[in-house]
Design a protein around this motif. Sequence first.
Motif, mmCIF file in Angstrom:
data_model
loop_
_atom_site.group_PDB
_atom_site.id
_atom_site.type_symbol
_atom_site.label_atom_id
_atom_site.label_comp_id
_atom_site.label_asym_id
_atom_site.label_seq_id
_atom_site.Cartn_x
_atom_site.Cartn_y
_atom_site.Cartn_z
ATOM 1 N N ALA A 380 0.838 -1.199 0.000
ATOM 2 C CA ALA A 380 0.000 0.000 0.000
ATOM 3 C C ALA A 380 0.870 1.245 0.000
ATOM 4 O O ALA A 380 1.848 1.323 0.742
ATOM 5 N N GLU A 381 0.521 2.217 -0.842
ATOM 6 C CA GLU A 381 1.272 3.470 -0.866
ATOM 7 C C GLU A 381 1.069 4.249 0.430
ATOM 8 O O GLU A 381 1.976 4.917 0.923
ATOM 9 N N GLN A 382 -0.151 4.156 0.975
ATOM 10 C CA GLN A 382 -0.459 4.851 2.226
ATOM 11 C C GLN A 382 -1.220 3.893 3.137
ATOM 12 O O GLN A 382 -2.410 3.649 2.934
ATOM 13 N N PRO A 383 -0.554 3.304 4.131
ATOM 14 C CA PRO A 383 -1.238 2.369 5.036
ATOM 15 C C PRO A 383 -2.451 3.013 5.703
ATOM 16 O O PRO A 383 -2.406 4.168 6.126
ATOM 17 N N LYS A 384 -3.539 2.231 5.795
ATOM 18 C CA LYS A 384 -4.774 2.740 6.373
ATOM 19 C C LYS A 384 -5.293 1.791 7.441
ATOM 20 O O LYS A 384 -5.030 0.582 7.411
ATOM 21 N N LYS A 385 -6.049 2.367 8.369
ATOM 22 C CA LYS A 385 -6.776 1.568 9.347
ATOM 23 C C LYS A 385 -8.131 1.218 8.713
ATOM 24 O O LYS A 385 -8.910 2.105 8.366
ATOM 25 N N HIS A 407 -1.580 -2.605 5.349
ATOM 26 C CA HIS A 407 -2.643 -1.862 6.028
ATOM 27 C C HIS A 407 -2.825 -2.390 7.453
ATOM 28 O O HIS A 407 -2.209 -3.391 7.855
ATOM 29 N N GLU A 408 -3.695 -1.731 8.206
ATOM 30 C CA GLU A 408 -4.014 -2.139 9.574
ATOM 31 C C GLU A 408 -5.488 -2.542 9.641
ATOM 32 O O GLU A 408 -6.354 -1.743 10.005
ATOM 33 N N PRO A 409 -5.797 -3.790 9.280
ATOM 34 C CA PRO A 409 -7.197 -4.224 9.352
ATOM 35 C C PRO A 409 -7.589 -4.588 10.785
ATOM 36 O O PRO A 409 -6.771 -5.112 11.552
ATOM 37 N N LEU A 466 -12.766 4.012 17.088
ATOM 38 C CA LEU A 466 -11.662 3.537 16.265
ATOM 39 C C LEU A 466 -11.223 4.539 15.201
ATOM 40 O O LEU A 466 -10.075 4.515 14.765
ATOM 41 N N GLN A 467 -12.151 5.377 14.750
ATOM 42 C CA GLN A 467 -11.828 6.359 13.702
ATOM 43 C C GLN A 467 -11.133 5.698 12.501
ATOM 44 O O GLN A 467 -10.012 6.050 12.117
ATOM 45 N N PRO A 468 -11.802 4.731 11.851
ATOM 46 C CA PRO A 468 -11.157 4.040 10.723
ATOM 47 C C PRO A 468 -11.042 4.937 9.499
ATOM 48 O O PRO A 468 -11.827 5.880 9.319
ATOM 49 N N ASP A 469 -10.073 4.611 8.640
ATOM 50 C CA ASP A 469 -9.926 5.331 7.373
ATOM 51 C C ASP A 469 -10.909 4.804 6.331
ATOM 52 O O ASP A 469 -11.350 5.549 5.457
ATOM 53 N N GLU A 470 -11.200 3.499 6.399
ATOM 54 C CA GLU A 470 -12.186 2.891 5.499
ATOM 55 C C GLU A 470 -12.919 1.795 6.260
ATOM 56 O O GLU A 470 -12.408 1.270 7.268
ATOM 57 N N VAL A 609 -24.533 2.320 9.807
ATOM 58 C CA VAL A 609 -23.082 2.437 9.627
ATOM 59 C C VAL A 609 -22.772 3.068 8.273
ATOM 60 O O VAL A 609 -21.877 3.907 8.146
ATOM 61 N N ARG A 610 -23.516 2.663 7.266
ATOM 62 C CA ARG A 610 -23.310 3.251 5.945
ATOM 63 C C ARG A 610 -23.545 4.765 5.996
ATOM 64 O O ARG A 610 -22.747 5.549 5.449
ATOM 65 N N THR A 611 -24.616 5.171 6.644
ATOM 66 C CA THR A 611 -24.934 6.599 6.743
ATOM 67 C C THR A 611 -23.836 7.346 7.490
ATOM 68 O O THR A 611 -23.420 8.441 7.095
ATOM 69 N N TYR A 612 -23.357 6.741 8.584
ATOM 70 C CA TYR A 612 -22.271 7.357 9.354
ATOM 71 C C TYR A 612 -21.047 7.577 8.453
ATOM 72 O O TYR A 612 -20.428 8.655 8.476
ATOM 73 N N CYS A 613 -20.696 6.545 7.696
ATOM 74 C CA CYS A 613 -19.522 6.641 6.817
ATOM 75 C C CYS A 613 -19.723 7.719 5.752
ATOM 76 O O CYS A 613 -18.804 8.488 5.446
ATOM 77 N N GLU A 614 -20.915 7.781 5.186
ATOM 78 C CA GLU A 614 -21.187 8.804 4.175
ATOM 79 C C GLU A 614 -21.087 10.201 4.782
ATOM 80 O O GLU A 614 -20.499 11.118 4.180
ATOM 81 N N ASP A 615 -21.651 10.355 5.979
ATOM 82 C CA ASP A 615 -21.624 11.665 6.637
ATOM 83 C C ASP A 615 -20.197 12.094 6.988
ATOM 84 O O ASP A 615 -19.876 13.292 6.990
ATOM 85 N N HIS A 616 -19.336 11.118 7.311
ATOM 86 C CA HIS A 616 -17.970 11.431 7.717
ATOM 87 C C HIS A 616 -16.960 11.213 6.585
ATOM 88 O O HIS A 616 -15.749 11.235 6.817
ATOM 89 N N ARG A 617 -17.487 10.989 5.386
ATOM 90 C CA ARG A 617 -16.654 10.817 4.197
ATOM 91 C C ARG A 617 -15.618 9.713 4.375
ATOM 92 O O ARG A 617 -14.467 9.832 3.978
ATOM 93 N N ILE A 618 -16.082 8.618 4.948
ATOM 94 C CA ILE A 618 -15.243 7.426 5.106
ATOM 95 C C ILE A 618 -15.632 6.447 3.992
ATOM 96 O O ILE A 618 -16.801 6.062 3.894
ATOM 97 N N PRO A 619 -14.680 6.063 3.131
ATOM 98 C CA PRO A 619 -15.015 5.089 2.076
ATOM 99 C C PRO A 619 -15.616 3.820 2.670
ATOM 100 O O PRO A 619 -15.087 3.273 3.651
ATOM 101 N N PHE A 620 -16.717 3.379 2.082
ATOM 102 C CA PHE A 620 -17.492 2.264 2.628
ATOM 103 C C PHE A 620 -17.670 1.206 1.533
ATOM 104 O O PHE A 620 -18.080 1.507 0.416
ATOM 105 N N HIS A 621 -17.339 -0.038 1.858
ATOM 106 C CA HIS A 621 -17.424 -1.133 0.894
ATOM 107 C C HIS A 621 -18.320 -2.235 1.452
ATOM 108 O O HIS A 621 -18.316 -2.497 2.657
ATOM 109 N N VAL A 622 -19.055 -2.883 0.583
ATOM 110 C CA VAL A 622 -19.898 -4.009 0.992
ATOM 111 C C VAL A 622 -19.479 -5.231 0.169
ATOM 112 O O VAL A 622 -19.383 -5.161 -1.050
#
Length: 646
Positions: A380-385, A407-409, A466-470, A609-622
């Motif tokens: 990863a170019e930029q490690p993420k939580k 990354h830090e999963p 936790l304040q995750p990046d994604e 959780v999806r709404t929270y991620c959208e509101d906080h601009r956290i990329p969200f994957h399903v």
Amino acid sequence: MAYETLFSPIRIRGLELKNRVVFPAMGTKMGTEDRLVTQQLIDYHVARAEGGCGLNFVEVCSVYGPASPRNFLAISDDRYIPELKRLADAVHAAGGKAGIQLWLGGMAVGSDPDAAMIIPSPVPVKGTDVVLPAATRETLREAAQAFGEAARRAVEAGYDTLEFHAGHNYTPHSFLSPYFNRRTDEYGGSLENRARFLLECIEAIRNNVPEEMPLFMRIDAHDDYLEGGLTIEEVIEFCKMAGTAGVDVLDVSRGNFSSAAIKYEVPPIDLPRGFNVDNAARIRRETGMATVAVGRINAPDQAEEILAADKADLVVMGRAQLADPDFCEKALTGRSHDIVQCVACNQGCYDGFVSAEVPFITCLRNPALGREAEFRLKAAEQPKKVLIAGGGIAGLEAAMVLKRRGHEPIVCEATGSLGGQFALAGEAPRKEEMKAAALSRGEQVIREGVEVRLDTPVTLQLLEELQPDEVISAIGAAPMELRVPGSELSFVTNSHDVLSGRVPVSGRVVIVGGGLVGLEVAEYVHGSASEITVVEMQEKVAKDLGDLRSICVMENLHASGVRILTHTRCLEIQEEGVVLETEGGALTTYPCDAVVIAIGARSRDFSPVRTYCEDHRIPFHVIGDALKARRALNAVSEAHEVARSI
């Protein structure tokens, strides 16, 4: 465990192999329409050679031009030599040895309407007036000569050994088997006559290869499901003839594509591990020839036990190395606990092969299969939580890939154990290996250093902490409810609760839903239930099972006396039983003591959780069943793709 026999060298004529592991010839659909080797196929073989395999066999190669179907490899012309040589050279450069399987497909070439079917006796085409003609003597002479010419080309291309395919209902096997061979000329009748064409092919091959080059032969131990077919005693006698003619090693397989015995060719999890080993041992003992054991050998300790007990000289470990190309290296270096083990689900290797919609074979346990170069993991170019909600097979796959990329999963699983639906599926009869694989994957992820939190549902509070990046949602699906009157009665339950052991059922049991899960429930409750009935509204059950698993499951259901009602709907559940409507509209009440709903699953709601991620601009994957309930193959592949993209 050292696996001393498995990783000991063996010499056959002038060929020395560093270990006893054979990667067999398996159809991949990785060739071109014009029957040529591709870089994709080279990468596929190189990965297994780099992983420590002793001998790689290239899949069925057509030897006879008129009978060479499109989309299969061919060695029927000199123009195929350069690309075949490129493959052999690549395997050698990776530290392996390479062989080619010489093939004349018989009726199996029917996928190409322009390919000639070389068969011993006339065969009527069902539903038509067409009769496929028997091969003439002239054609047989040409075909035998073609085996010799193909052998010459393989030598020119730099291969170390060859395998003559004389099994699985292909042309040579069809001549040998009295079930298929009804000829009255010198190629039919007695075993000596039925063996004549095969011996002519072997002689042609032997005359075109160096003395020091060994020749393998794939054979069926005996005919299954074919009345009056080959017995193992006849096979043993033929193998002695073949040995005299120049065959060195017997690759003892089983199965044919003309009957339910096709299940033995790519044996699903329903068949016991090593189910064909004793046949190989007997043939080895009575012929005195070197043999290869084949059939659901998927663990190094199992392989070691077979070899150490002197039951075979080598072992085929095909799908074991599809699931994990580093299988040999891991076992050799004491890391067998890190092997990603094949569970014989057949979803990618067989179902994918026979599906016109799937471009090449895949593997539930290894999404990189067939994409070895493309799927090499990049740091990863930029490690993420990355927070992963759900510790099922998809969530674990994502976690492993992310961790290996730097990354830090963090895996948060709402229940007290990992494995999810894959582990639950392992509660069904004959599927213990799936549960073991799911639990093993969880242990591997933990050993990799991934943080895992059990009994931890993902909440908004946890996200704040936790304040995750994604965020990846892999929370799976829950059983669908049957919305009919009476579905709330106390004796009504669902498939998940039954398979998990939370809700025992007994007496007269009605299972609503005839898909994979419903049928597995039927098998699971056999023994505790006095009477089992499966109700399916469609025209057939097992529609979501692959062909070979379906054969096995349906045979077991029949043997267990399970009653199956198709074109039947459940309209209501009453205290005295279920009210069913048949295709013609007739209503009947079916007495029962328990009803199990198995009509499918629906993705769990994760919208807060999806709404929270959208509101906080956290990329969200399903991924997986959290997106849409379907096969585990798709869920794992999706997890891999997402983890590679972050």
